[in-house]
Design a protein around this motif. Sequence first.
Motif, PDB file in Angstrom:
ATOM      1  N   VAL A   5       1.401  -0.899  -0.140  1.00 32.33           N
ATOM      2  CA  VAL A   5      -0.218   0.043  -0.372  1.00 32.33           C
ATOM      3  C   VAL A   5       1.008   1.208  -0.232  1.00 32.33           C
ATOM      4  CG1 VAL A   5      -1.931   1.041   1.254  1.00 32.33           C
ATOM      5  CG2 VAL A   5      -1.498  -0.864   1.092  1.00 32.33           C
ATOM      6  N   TYR A   6       1.188   2.149  -0.958  1.00 30.74           N
ATOM      7  CA  TYR A   6       2.069   3.389  -1.450  1.00 30.74           C
ATOM      8  C   TYR A   6       1.015   4.526  -0.933  1.00 30.74           C
ATOM      9  CZ  TYR A   6       5.196   6.264  -4.426  1.00 30.74           C
ATOM     10  OH  TYR A   6       6.006   7.112  -4.406  1.00 30.74           O
ATOM     11  N   GLY A   7       1.086   5.151   0.544  1.00 34.74           N
ATOM     12  CA  GLY A   7       0.654   6.058   0.541  1.00 34.74           C
ATOM     13  C   GLY A   7       0.101   5.836   2.406  1.00 34.74           C
ATOM     14  N   TYR A  29       4.415   1.913   2.535  1.00 33.90           N
ATOM     15  CA  TYR A  29       5.269   2.823   1.552  1.00 33.90           C
ATOM     16  C   TYR A  29       5.328   4.426   1.638  1.00 33.90           C
ATOM     17  CZ  TYR A  29       9.368   4.183  -1.302  1.00 33.90           C
ATOM     18  OH  TYR A  29      10.324   5.453  -1.609  1.00 33.90           O
ATOM     19  N   CYS A  30       6.019   4.599   2.208  1.00 30.81           N
ATOM     20  CA  CYS A  30       5.871   6.169   1.860  1.00 30.81           C
ATOM     21  C   CYS A  30       6.801   7.606   1.673  1.00 30.81           C
ATOM     22  CB  CYS A  30       5.309   6.720   3.517  1.00 30.81           C
ATOM     23  SG  CYS A  30       3.774   6.359   4.027  1.00 30.81           S
ATOM     24  N   ASP A  31       6.762   7.654   0.544  1.00 30.74           N
ATOM     25  CA  ASP A  31       7.445   9.063   0.472  1.00 30.74           C
ATOM     26  C   ASP A  31       7.929   9.814   1.284  1.00 30.74           C
ATOM     27  OD1 ASP A  31       7.133   8.515  -2.563  1.00 30.74           O
ATOM     28  OD2 ASP A  31       5.768   9.462  -2.908  1.00 30.74           O
ATOM     29  N   LYS A  32       7.471  10.148   2.240  1.00 27.12           N
ATOM     30  CA  LYS A  32       7.695  10.621   3.285  1.00 27.12           C
ATOM     31  C   LYS A  32       7.637  10.236   4.460  1.00 27.12           C
ATOM     32  CE  LYS A  32       7.008  14.980   1.378  1.00 27.12           C
ATOM     33  NZ  LYS A  32       6.098  16.990   1.683  1.00 27.12           N
ATOM     34  N   GLN A  33       8.581  10.217   5.790  1.00 23.25           N
ATOM     35  CA  GLN A  33       8.456   9.523   7.193  1.00 23.25           C
ATOM     36  C   GLN A  33       7.180   9.691   7.642  1.00 23.25           C
ATOM     37  OE1 GLN A  33      11.753   9.691   9.697  1.00 23.25           O
ATOM     38  NE2 GLN A  33      10.648   9.298  11.772  1.00 23.25           N
ATOM     39  N   VAL A  34       6.713   8.841   8.408  1.00 27.34           N
ATOM     40  CA  VAL A  34       5.283   8.747   8.846  1.00 27.34           C
ATOM     41  C   VAL A  34       5.689   8.004  10.584  1.00 27.34           C
ATOM     42  CG1 VAL A  34       2.667   8.662   8.900  1.00 27.34           C
ATOM     43  CG2 VAL A  34       4.002   8.837   7.062  1.00 27.34           C
ATOM     44  N   LEU A  43       8.089  -0.369   5.093  1.00 27.82           N
ATOM     45  CA  LEU A  43       8.633   0.294   4.273  1.00 27.82           C
ATOM     46  C   LEU A  43       9.582   1.225   4.145  1.00 27.82           C
ATOM     47  CD1 LEU A  43       7.839  -3.614   2.265  1.00 27.82           C
ATOM     48  CD2 LEU A  43       9.283  -3.370   3.243  1.00 27.82           C
ATOM     49  N   SER A  44       8.991   2.042   3.975  1.00 32.77           N
ATOM     50  CA  SER A  44       9.386   3.663   3.773  1.00 32.77           C
ATOM     51  C   SER A  44      11.187   3.233   3.700  1.00 32.77           C
ATOM     52  CB  SER A  44       8.939   4.245   4.388  1.00 32.77           C
ATOM     53  OG  SER A  44       7.600   4.324   4.300  1.00 32.77           O
ATOM     54  N   GLY A  45      11.584   3.937   2.866  1.00 28.54           N
ATOM     55  CA  GLY A  45      12.484   4.300   3.344  1.00 28.54           C
ATOM     56  C   GLY A  45      13.628   3.184   2.809  1.00 28.54           C
ATOM     57  N   LYS A  46      13.521   2.258   1.968  1.00 29.81           N
ATOM     58  CA  LYS A  46      13.729   1.431   1.690  1.00 29.81           C
ATOM     59  C   LYS A  46      14.609   0.720   0.456  1.00 29.81           C
ATOM     60  CE  LYS A  46      13.264  -0.734   5.651  1.00 29.81           C
ATOM     61  NZ  LYS A  46      15.021  -1.359   6.680  1.00 29.81           N
ATOM     62  N   PRO A  47      15.685   0.671  -0.402  1.00 33.03           N
ATOM     63  CA  PRO A  47      15.476   0.289  -1.185  1.00 33.03           C
ATOM     64  C   PRO A  47      14.522  -0.419  -2.364  1.00 33.03           C
ATOM     65  CG  PRO A  47      17.912  -0.011   0.169  1.00 33.03           C
ATOM     66  CD  PRO A  47      16.682  -0.430   1.001  1.00 33.03           C
ATOM     67  N   PHE A  48      14.679   0.176  -2.973  1.00 34.46           N
ATOM     68  CA  PHE A  48      13.743  -0.318  -4.448  1.00 34.46           C
ATOM     69  C   PHE A  48      13.266  -1.953  -4.549  1.00 34.46           C
ATOM     70  CE2 PHE A  48      12.461   4.044  -7.226  1.00 34.46           C
ATOM     71  CZ  PHE A  48      11.955   4.210  -5.269  1.00 34.46           C
ATOM     72  N   GLU A  50      14.451  -4.260  -2.470  1.00 33.59           N
ATOM     73  CA  GLU A  50      13.919  -4.343  -1.213  1.00 33.59           C
ATOM     74  C   GLU A  50      12.449  -4.001  -0.785  1.00 33.59           C
ATOM     75  OE1 GLU A  50      14.396  -4.155   3.610  1.00 33.59           O
ATOM     76  OE2 GLU A  50      15.977  -3.412   2.892  1.00 33.59           O
ATOM     77  N   VAL A  51      12.285  -3.028  -1.390  1.00 32.57           N
ATOM     78  CA  VAL A  51      10.920  -3.220  -1.484  1.00 32.57           C
ATOM     79  C   VAL A  51       9.826  -3.896  -2.595  1.00 32.57           C
ATOM     80  CG1 VAL A  51       8.777  -1.126  -1.979  1.00 32.57           C
ATOM     81  CG2 VAL A  51      11.194  -0.268  -0.841  1.00 32.57           C
ATOM     82  N   LEU A  52      10.522  -4.010  -3.576  1.00 36.95           N
ATOM     83  CA  LEU A  52       9.030  -4.459  -4.659  1.00 36.95           C
ATOM     84  C   LEU A  52       9.907  -6.215  -4.964  1.00 36.95           C
ATOM     85  CD1 LEU A  52       9.928  -1.488  -7.075  1.00 36.95           C
ATOM     86  CD2 LEU A  52       7.945  -2.212  -5.492  1.00 36.95           C
ATOM     87  N   LYS A  53      10.513  -6.610  -4.102  1.00 43.00           N
ATOM     88  CA  LYS A  53      11.012  -7.208  -4.306  1.00 43.00           C
ATOM     89  C   LYS A  53       9.755  -9.167  -3.832  1.00 43.00           C
ATOM     90  CE  LYS A  53      14.162 -11.714  -1.254  1.00 43.00           C
ATOM     91  NZ  LYS A  53      14.707 -11.851  -0.355  1.00 43.00           N
ATOM     92  N   ASP A  54       9.344  -9.191  -3.064  1.00 41.38           N
ATOM     93  CA  ASP A  54       7.613 -10.177  -2.567  1.00 41.38           C
ATOM     94  C   ASP A  54       6.397  -8.967  -3.451  1.00 41.38           C
ATOM     95  OD1 ASP A  54       9.634 -12.172  -2.125  1.00 41.38           O
ATOM     96  OD2 ASP A  54      10.024 -11.151  -0.317  1.00 41.38           O
ATOM     97  N   VAL A  55       6.282  -8.332  -3.750  1.00 44.43           N
ATOM     98  CA  VAL A  55       4.945  -7.524  -4.312  1.00 44.43           C
ATOM     99  C   VAL A  55       4.929  -7.860  -5.715  1.00 44.43           C
ATOM    100  CG1 VAL A  55       4.079  -5.379  -4.455  1.00 44.43           C
ATOM    101  CG2 VAL A  55       5.853  -5.450  -3.149  1.00 44.43           C
ATOM    102  N   GLY A  56       3.325  -8.324  -5.586  1.00 47.32           N
ATOM    103  CA  GLY A  56       2.805  -8.886  -6.679  1.00 47.32           C
ATOM    104  C   GLY A  56       1.500  -7.658  -6.614  1.00 47.32           C
TER     105      GLY A  56
END
Length: 437
Positions: A5-7, A29-34, A43-48, A50-56
Amino acid sequence: MLTLVYGYGTSGKSAINCLKKLGRQVAVYCDKQVDNIKDITDLSGKPFDEVLKDVGLIVVSPSVDLNSKLLIEAKRRNIEIIGELELGYRNTLGDIIAITGTNGKTTCTRLITEILKNSGINSDYYGNIGVPLAENSFDITEDKVGVVEVSSFQLATTELFCPKIAICLNIAEDHLEYHKTMNEYINCKLNLFKNQDKNEYAILNYDDEIVNGFANKINSDTYYFSLHHKVKGGYLKGHNIYFCGDKPEFICNLNDIKMQGEHNVANCIACITACKILNIPNSIIVNTLKEFEVSAHRMQLLDSINGVKYYNDSKSTNIHSTLSACRAVKGKTTLLIGGYDKGLDYTKLFNELPIKVNTVICFGDNKDKIIKDSKKSYSTTIIRADSLEDAIDIASKVKCENVLFSPSTSSYDRFSDYMERGNFFKEYIRGLRIDKV
């Protein structure tokens, strides 16, 4: 597989709640720290990688830039991207009535829901009106109708979304800070109809050139509403409203509508058209119209102080809406506008302002832009204010019959939303009454 979920705003939280009900593994995942993210993998701030590794699947919030680097990488990896509206739709079983447009969406969403309920139809409203569809989608069972307010942001991320009745009220310049061009904005609105066929219904504003043009691009059974022409659908003739399906049928007189303003008449005719398609009796439609009032912050008369009426129209977040408000008031008017800079061109506003608006007071982050765009106007006094409070104080000294607070832009330069802004204006006017009386 993981759903990302982005946002993490209202829409994002709704998507998370929906996905949890479905038993999905979810991360955010958020663009700015929450700081308040709890009970979910962040997963905010993680390398892409790592973020997208298991995402469907990625569910994006309406405010997310669809050209963000993360989404570009996700598209490269063929990961499905949808919005919260689409996620919710995939879990509904009942029919959907969807309303979009630059202005009037909330009024029409509430009015249609009220008419349906008064006719005994199990219904509720959802969507951009403040009740996110995703987490409430399981409530829309086979015997229930969901009336959904839909924004251009939400329509940008739909795939299967297909309402039984789809309504486009109007289109005017708005949200260009997000959509970049009018064509992109228009195409998002057109997405409302893209999955419809002859088994579904479209209702278009015949008087709006852009919306009328959709008829050649959609496949649904098309109806119209109009203030000026006899159409297949609802229309105004003199002071009477008719609906024409197989033949013209009198519905009501303008005096039966409690809401004021030509724009609200058009909204009512759009709603009448939808309800007639559903074969709702005229008596129920008319009795609802007689009692229905617009929500707070929409041409809301707050007070009359020393003969001057103060109107709260904080919901007006674009030029088209403010012009409608200016046309609805009667008598010499002082207009208060300004706020967050959405990249709008205010030349159109000043070219079309009714002559009764003789003073415009500008405030907020975009006040200098508004003043610059006003230079071609020679019939209106333009005043620069340091703040909304300053604008109100200045307006209280101007000789007029109305003070109309209709900002013509968003509130984000100072307030979290139009409601907070409108409530601030309301409280300030309450204080003004104490000082003046």
